[in-house]
Design a protein around this motif. Sequence first.
Motif, short mmCIF file in Angstrom:
data_model
loop_
_atom_site.label_atom_id
_atom_site.label_comp_id
_atom_site.label_asym_id
_atom_site.label_seq_id
_atom_site.Cartn_x
_atom_site.Cartn_y
_atom_site.Cartn_z
N ALA A 38 -1.20 -3.34 2.98
CA ALA A 38 -0.38 -2.67 2.09
C ALA A 38 -0.46 -3.13 0.70
O ALA A 38 -0.28 -2.36 -0.37
CB ALA A 38 1.10 -3.00 2.54
N ALA A 39 -0.93 -4.55 0.49
CA ALA A 39 -0.88 -4.72 -0.96
C ALA A 39 -2.31 -4.42 -1.75
O ALA A 39 -2.41 -4.76 -2.86
CB ALA A 39 -0.71 -6.12 -0.84
N LEU A 69 -10.63 -0.33 -0.50
CA LEU A 69 -10.59 0.29 0.97
C LEU A 69 -11.98 0.82 1.16
O LEU A 69 -12.37 1.38 0.14
CB LEU A 69 -9.34 0.99 1.03
CG LEU A 69 -8.06 0.37 0.70
CD1 LEU A 69 -6.89 1.43 1.00
CD2 LEU A 69 -7.82 -0.85 1.75
N SER A 70 -12.26 0.97 2.36
CA SER A 70 -13.50 1.88 2.62
C SER A 70 -12.90 3.32 2.86
O SER A 70 -11.86 3.49 2.67
CB SER A 70 -13.91 1.43 3.98
OG SER A 70 -12.83 1.50 5.19
N VAL A 81 -4.56 6.04 4.40
CA VAL A 81 -3.49 6.04 3.29
C VAL A 81 -3.28 7.39 2.85
O VAL A 81 -2.04 7.65 2.84
CB VAL A 81 -3.77 5.15 2.04
CG1 VAL A 81 -3.19 5.03 0.98
CG2 VAL A 81 -4.57 3.72 2.56
N ALA A 82 -4.04 8.35 2.77
CA ALA A 82 -3.84 9.69 2.17
C ALA A 82 -2.99 10.24 3.31
O ALA A 82 -2.12 11.05 2.78
CB ALA A 82 -4.98 10.51 1.91
N LEU A 83 -3.10 10.17 4.58
CA LEU A 83 -2.38 10.67 5.57
C LEU A 83 -1.17 10.12 5.57
O LEU A 83 -0.20 10.57 5.58
CB LEU A 83 -3.23 10.26 6.86
CG LEU A 83 -2.71 10.96 8.24
CD1 LEU A 83 -2.83 12.63 7.99
CD2 LEU A 83 -3.51 10.49 9.50
N ALA A 84 -0.97 8.72 5.46
CA ALA A 84 0.19 8.24 5.56
C ALA A 84 1.17 8.51 4.38
O ALA A 84 2.28 8.79 4.51
CB ALA A 84 0.04 6.37 5.56
N ARG A 85 0.62 8.67 3.09
CA ARG A 85 1.26 8.90 1.96
C ARG A 85 1.94 10.35 2.34
O ARG A 85 2.83 10.57 1.74
CB ARG A 85 0.51 8.90 0.88
CG ARG A 85 1.03 9.36 -0.49
CD ARG A 85 0.22 9.20 -1.57
NE ARG A 85 -0.89 10.35 -1.85
CZ ARG A 85 -1.69 10.50 -2.51
NH1 ARG A 85 -1.91 9.73 -3.64
NH2 ARG A 85 -2.45 11.56 -2.60
#
Lengths: 273, 361
Positions: free
Chosen positions: B131-132, B138-139, B146-150
């Motif tokens: 998270a930080a 990131l790979s 992350v894009a999916l989570a956002r």
Amino acid sequence: MRHRINIRRYPGFLPVTILCLVVLYAPLLVVMVYSFNDSLSITRWGGFSFRWYMDIFTGPESAKFKDAAWNSLTIALSAAVASTIIATAAAVAMVRGGAFRGKALNLALISMPIMVPEIVTAVATLVFFSAIGFTLGYLSILVAHIVFCIPFAYLPIAARLQGIDGSYEEAAQDLYASRFQAFLRVLMPLMAPGILAGFLLAFIISLDDFIITNFIKGAGIETLPTAIFGAVKQGIKPNIMALSTLMLSVSIIIVTLSYFISRYGRPGTKAEA
Amino acid sequence: MAEGNIAIDVRNAVKRFGAVTALAGASLTIRDNEFFTLLGPSGCGKTTLLRLIAGFEEITEGEILLYGEDIGALPPNRRPINTVFQHYALFPHMTVAENVAFGMRRLRWSKADIEDQTGRILDLVKLGDLAARRPAQLSGGQQQRVALARAMAPGPKVLLLDEPLSALDLKLRQAMRIELKQIQKETGITFVFVTHDQEEALTMSDRIAVMSAGEIRQVGTPREIYEAPVDRFVADFIGETNVLDVTVHRGPEGVWTCRLPGGAAFPCQTGRPPQDGAAAHVLIRPERLSLVSEAACENGMTGVIDQAVYLGTDIQYGVRLDGGPALLVRAQNAGESAEPFRPGDRVGLAIAPGAARLLID
């Protein structure tokens, strides 16, 4: 790998290079060296000393230089802030505004102060200010500086913005940010290095300006360049060399800073393709 | 929401960029909780349709309804729809958690809710411990998550995904397909997925819309699209296929028979009855054909093996029919000893029941 031409093999490369370097930098070097000269003469070396630096701050002309330096700094700072704000807005409109009528003309108008001979701008500004009855003084200098600083602030800002993929703003708006929030929270931080570089460039351009300032400053107010020019008219004293060396140092520091800031963060600003 | 509710209703959507028509009157309905895929070659209008739904482009004609409400005039930030961008567009100056929280902050969720949801959604995509980090640390696969989570964090009614797997390598892509499908099932969010990869579309989707030249050619389940393509474009685009020129003849009991120019004949399926004796195309997937000895051939399709290509799990044979076209035949690799056919051998072809489909153009 592409085959590179070795420019050093060209006939005459060395003498031409040396000639250019000497013509460009020898005068600066002489000024810098003689600013530490412990002698009234500007051509004869009388030993190393800081006396002319002391003279700037404590000598008979120190009050004049202090006023001029204060004017230069405050004008450069205000002009840089104002022109950077205008240039940022202009860059967003030009780079992100899509195609609109008169776009090329707009760009031409923004960059005009770079192309037009400065003396022409100076005369035109003077004529214009007198025509509208604008009192010459601190404010007239500031207004003129804001105007001719805009293109210098605009160039690094627009260059930076062009390298930022449009999908960041789309992503921000997709995530419920208004256009203004998208600009403030996403685009601005990404543009920041370009904005800072533009600001520093505008600052140094304003700080250095002589021609336009000299025309429109009116009586009783001096900036550093006009004060130096005024002092030199009565004969070059070594304290001018010390003052010039100080200004040169400030310029070099700021330009170097601006260069490194505009390079900072290049990778990663584009979405990986 | 009840099963079968319509999430997105696109009605005769047209998008023109100057003189170029990117979308020429597309209509489709996407159901609630559905994994819906827009599939087609580049330039077919699938991304344009997605951007119209997201609100990045203004629709030229037609309308788009979200749960019955016309959203055509709303800017993207007023639509309860989020997007996973092709190159992710993660904000590089924010941490993973700040990226994920961005949408919820704009919606003025409470601080506690944002923290809860950020933690929950990062756990869902298995990134809880990153998270930080900044996106640059990131790979590619992690950035994709992350894009999916956002995009999922603010709880959108519909999630749009614009070729989100195209930047990943094959192994990762295959793993993400399964995971995406799982996440979609778990969350129950309607997914609209854009891809040009037919394998991706077939493995993940509940339904697929095949697009070409700004038009929707066919909408259906993966099985319908693969086994009953409505036209030659869909048949060619989805998987490998043999298309043969034939004449159709009505047989007894409503069975239609295809006749090849060489004289071979076999029964075929058709959705719409053609004219008796008409010229038509017939479609046979390579894996529904098998090689038999010439003597055992019942339909008259005999020929010579041109080539045999070793594909690992399968072996693909090229067979040139006597006096006719060449066909691809795909046979499962049953080991070296069980491989009786070699290039140059004369063979016959057998067609699995129902495998030959008539195409009516």
